[in-house]
Design a protein around this motif. Sequence first.
Motif, PDB file in Angstrom:
ATOM      1  N   ILE A 142       2.515  18.368  -4.108  1.00  0.00           N
ATOM      2  CA  ILE A 142       3.797  17.566  -4.009  1.00  0.00           C
ATOM      3  C   ILE A 142       4.053  16.134  -3.794  1.00  0.00           C
ATOM      4  O   ILE A 142       3.767  15.112  -3.771  1.00  0.00           O
ATOM      5  N   ALA A 143       4.258  16.724  -2.434  1.00  0.00           N
ATOM      6  CA  ALA A 143       3.620  15.325  -1.329  1.00  0.00           C
ATOM      7  C   ALA A 143       2.794  13.941  -1.622  1.00  0.00           C
ATOM      8  O   ALA A 143       3.154  12.977  -0.920  1.00  0.00           O
ATOM      9  N   PHE A 144       1.908  14.589  -1.597  1.00  0.00           N
ATOM     10  CA  PHE A 144       0.489  13.546  -2.010  1.00  0.00           C
ATOM     11  C   PHE A 144       0.745  13.099  -3.267  1.00  0.00           C
ATOM     12  O   PHE A 144       0.840  11.773  -2.959  1.00  0.00           O
ATOM     13  N   GLY A 145       1.001  13.684  -3.988  1.00  0.00           N
ATOM     14  CA  GLY A 145       1.566  12.523  -5.111  1.00  0.00           C
ATOM     15  C   GLY A 145       2.579  12.076  -5.001  1.00  0.00           C
ATOM     16  O   GLY A 145       2.376  11.074  -6.260  1.00  0.00           O
ATOM     17  N   PHE A 146       4.011  12.023  -4.317  1.00  0.00           N
ATOM     18  CA  PHE A 146       4.502  11.216  -4.780  1.00  0.00           C
ATOM     19  C   PHE A 146       4.655   9.746  -3.509  1.00  0.00           C
ATOM     20  O   PHE A 146       4.495   9.090  -3.926  1.00  0.00           O
ATOM     21  N   ALA A 147       3.499  10.353  -2.772  1.00  0.00           N
ATOM     22  CA  ALA A 147       3.240   9.224  -1.735  1.00  0.00           C
ATOM     23  C   ALA A 147       2.383   8.003  -2.393  1.00  0.00           C
ATOM     24  O   ALA A 147       2.216   7.050  -1.606  1.00  0.00           O
ATOM     25  N   PHE A 187       2.409   1.711  -7.902  1.00  0.00           N
ATOM     26  CA  PHE A 187       3.840   1.585  -7.956  1.00  0.00           C
ATOM     27  C   PHE A 187       5.076   0.732  -7.399  1.00  0.00           C
ATOM     28  O   PHE A 187       6.143   0.681  -7.479  1.00  0.00           O
ATOM     29  N   GLY A 188       5.143   1.385  -5.973  1.00  0.00           N
ATOM     30  CA  GLY A 188       6.097   0.712  -5.594  1.00  0.00           C
ATOM     31  C   GLY A 188       6.085  -0.870  -5.055  1.00  0.00           C
ATOM     32  O   GLY A 188       5.392  -1.087  -5.272  1.00  0.00           O
ATOM     33  N   PRO A 189       7.389  -1.265  -4.944  1.00  0.00           N
ATOM     34  CA  PRO A 189       7.697  -2.416  -4.879  1.00  0.00           C
ATOM     35  C   PRO A 189       7.296  -3.743  -3.723  1.00  0.00           C
ATOM     36  O   PRO A 189       7.261  -4.208  -2.469  1.00  0.00           O
ATOM     37  N   PHE A 190       5.571  -3.244  -3.288  1.00  0.00           N
ATOM     38  CA  PHE A 190       5.670  -3.977  -1.925  1.00  0.00           C
ATOM     39  C   PHE A 190       4.043  -4.725  -2.648  1.00  0.00           C
ATOM     40  O   PHE A 190       2.679  -4.289  -3.598  1.00  0.00           O
ATOM     41  N   HIS A 191       3.734  -5.842  -2.593  1.00  0.00           N
ATOM     42  CA  HIS A 191       3.457  -7.130  -3.453  1.00  0.00           C
ATOM     43  C   HIS A 191       2.210  -7.920  -2.094  1.00  0.00           C
ATOM     44  O   HIS A 191       1.916  -8.692  -2.638  1.00  0.00           O
ATOM     45  N   SER A 192       3.079  -8.095  -1.231  1.00  0.00           N
ATOM     46  CA  SER A 192       2.469  -8.434   0.070  1.00  0.00           C
ATOM     47  C   SER A 192       1.503  -8.224   1.258  1.00  0.00           C
ATOM     48  O   SER A 192       0.775  -8.647   1.551  1.00  0.00           O
ATOM     49  N   ASN A 193       1.390  -6.671   0.682  1.00  0.00           N
ATOM     50  CA  ASN A 193       0.611  -6.218   1.892  1.00  0.00           C
ATOM     51  C   ASN A 193      -0.648  -5.969   0.944  1.00  0.00           C
ATOM     52  O   ASN A 193      -1.022  -5.120   0.513  1.00  0.00           O
ATOM     53  N   GLY A 194      -2.105  -6.597   2.279  1.00  0.00           N
ATOM     54  CA  GLY A 194      -3.032  -6.384   2.306  1.00  0.00           C
ATOM     55  C   GLY A 194      -4.159  -5.447   1.961  1.00  0.00           C
ATOM     56  O   GLY A 194      -4.564  -4.948   1.058  1.00  0.00           O
ATOM     57  N   THR A 195      -3.549  -4.235   2.927  1.00  0.00           N
ATOM     58  CA  THR A 195      -3.960  -3.402   2.552  1.00  0.00           C
ATOM     59  C   THR A 195      -3.888  -2.015   1.703  1.00  0.00           C
ATOM     60  O   THR A 195      -4.284  -1.458   0.951  1.00  0.00           O
ATOM     61  N   ILE A 196      -2.095  -2.541   1.062  1.00  0.00           N
ATOM     62  CA  ILE A 196      -1.418  -1.648   0.169  1.00  0.00           C
ATOM     63  C   ILE A 196      -2.702  -2.189  -1.222  1.00  0.00           C
ATOM     64  O   ILE A 196      -2.726  -1.471  -1.897  1.00  0.00           O
ATOM     65  N   ILE A 197      -2.375  -3.602  -1.311  1.00  0.00           N
ATOM     66  CA  ILE A 197      -3.009  -4.278  -3.208  1.00  0.00           C
ATOM     67  C   ILE A 197      -5.023  -3.547  -3.262  1.00  0.00           C
ATOM     68  O   ILE A 197      -4.838  -3.558  -3.821  1.00  0.00           O
TER      69      ILE A 197
END
Length: 480
Positions: free
Chosen positions: A306-311, A317-327
């Motif tokens: 559950i913790a892994f799936g939530f992360a 799908f979180g509101p992170f659009h400028s972080n190169g690593t997440i992209i």
Amino acid sequence: MFASKKNIVRLLMMVLWVLLIPVLTYVASLDLKIGVALVVGIVGIAVSLVCVINYKLGFYIFITISLILPLLERISGSTQSIGVVMDGLLLSTLLGCILRRGDDSIKKVQFMKDALLISFYLYIILLIIEIANPAGHRVFAWFIFFRVIARNMIFLGLGLHVFNNMKDVRTFFKFWIAICTAAAFYACLQQWFGLMPYEKAFIAKYPKMFTTTMIISGIRIFSFMSDAASFGIIMACNIIICLILLTAKMANLNLKRKIWLIISILLQALALGYSGTRTGYVMLPVGLLLFLLATLRNRNTILIAIAFGFAALVILFGPFHSNGTIIRIRTAFLGKQDASMDVRDVNRHSIQPYIYNHPLGGGVMTTGGNGLLFYPGHPLANLQTDNGYLRAVLETGWLGILLVAANFFLLIAMAIRNYFRIDGEVNKLLMLGIAASMLEMALAQYAQDASTLVESSIMLNALTAIAIKVKYLYALNTQS
């Protein structure tokens, strides 16, 4: 009398070291390179002697130095003969094992009946046959490739002498998790504060060695290992092992150790993200899936899932659009096929006729940059496979790829059988960790030549040695 002789020897050694200090200082004042070479030589001889005297300690010294050699190379500011250093340490450790006649527990291993070991023998026989491959038969190129395979087999053999009980196995996992956590911490420092001056100087001096390190979103972090790809693969495998251990009951793994595991997981997860290794991102859910299937009834397993799936949902799908690593993480799961993937698919389709017409392959070291160096003009020269299975079938034919796949299958199957047959929760979880991480490695072979990278091959062969010894000492109930 014996004690007095021992004290005299110690005194002479101390006097020798004291005399060496002014000698080395004087030599270094005349020529710095010669002085440095002398220091390195003396230290190298001392370390080699330690490996000969205590081959079990030498086993861990070999792993440690092999992992940090790229860092030492960057500090020195010039490329070094890393392979020579590894061979010297490994042969010194092997000599120590031979002189001490190894460990008696090795006699319980059925070398001529075990399917996994037989698959290794067949692969070595195939490589020997490849020296006469008419499509690629240069002895020097074959020797370089076979030298790496021989190094891996010697390391595997040493592991069979080092892991003699579950205490030895747990000692290795403590060591491995600790050194990987240190690598992750160093990677985080590189990301947060930038590369060290000597690393920047080394990249500027040898830019061709870092062509895959520089990407649009920034620099792919490589820690103190050879490159970002091998570092990311190691982190992905280790994260799953730590997550699996985290599900142990408090009675078997106390709170203090679980806190350290959580810290290790967080650091390694950050390091994996900073490495930019999309293969590593995909490896994580695959390893976790095997873990879930084997322990679905465990409450802690469900909580971890559950913790892994939530992360994962937050990252994707979180509101992170400028972080190169997440992209970059998102492109591994949600992004459209990029230009690099298109090039890989074109290469795979264009080379299929060659695979059908060459059942023994084109010969070892004939693909990619190695082919361009040793076989200029060869049809496979400079063909970037970016795939361990594709490289295997191109260089060693259909039998080669079947044996590579068989090695992974038999290893994973052995680890799973060990999990169900061995006693003790932590011991069982360690076996499951081996199975899950090797399944990840098998997947990584599709996007990288993962099993032949220095760091990942060390992990692969060490875990293979553990799986084999546990099978014959515990899982088959043959321990006396």
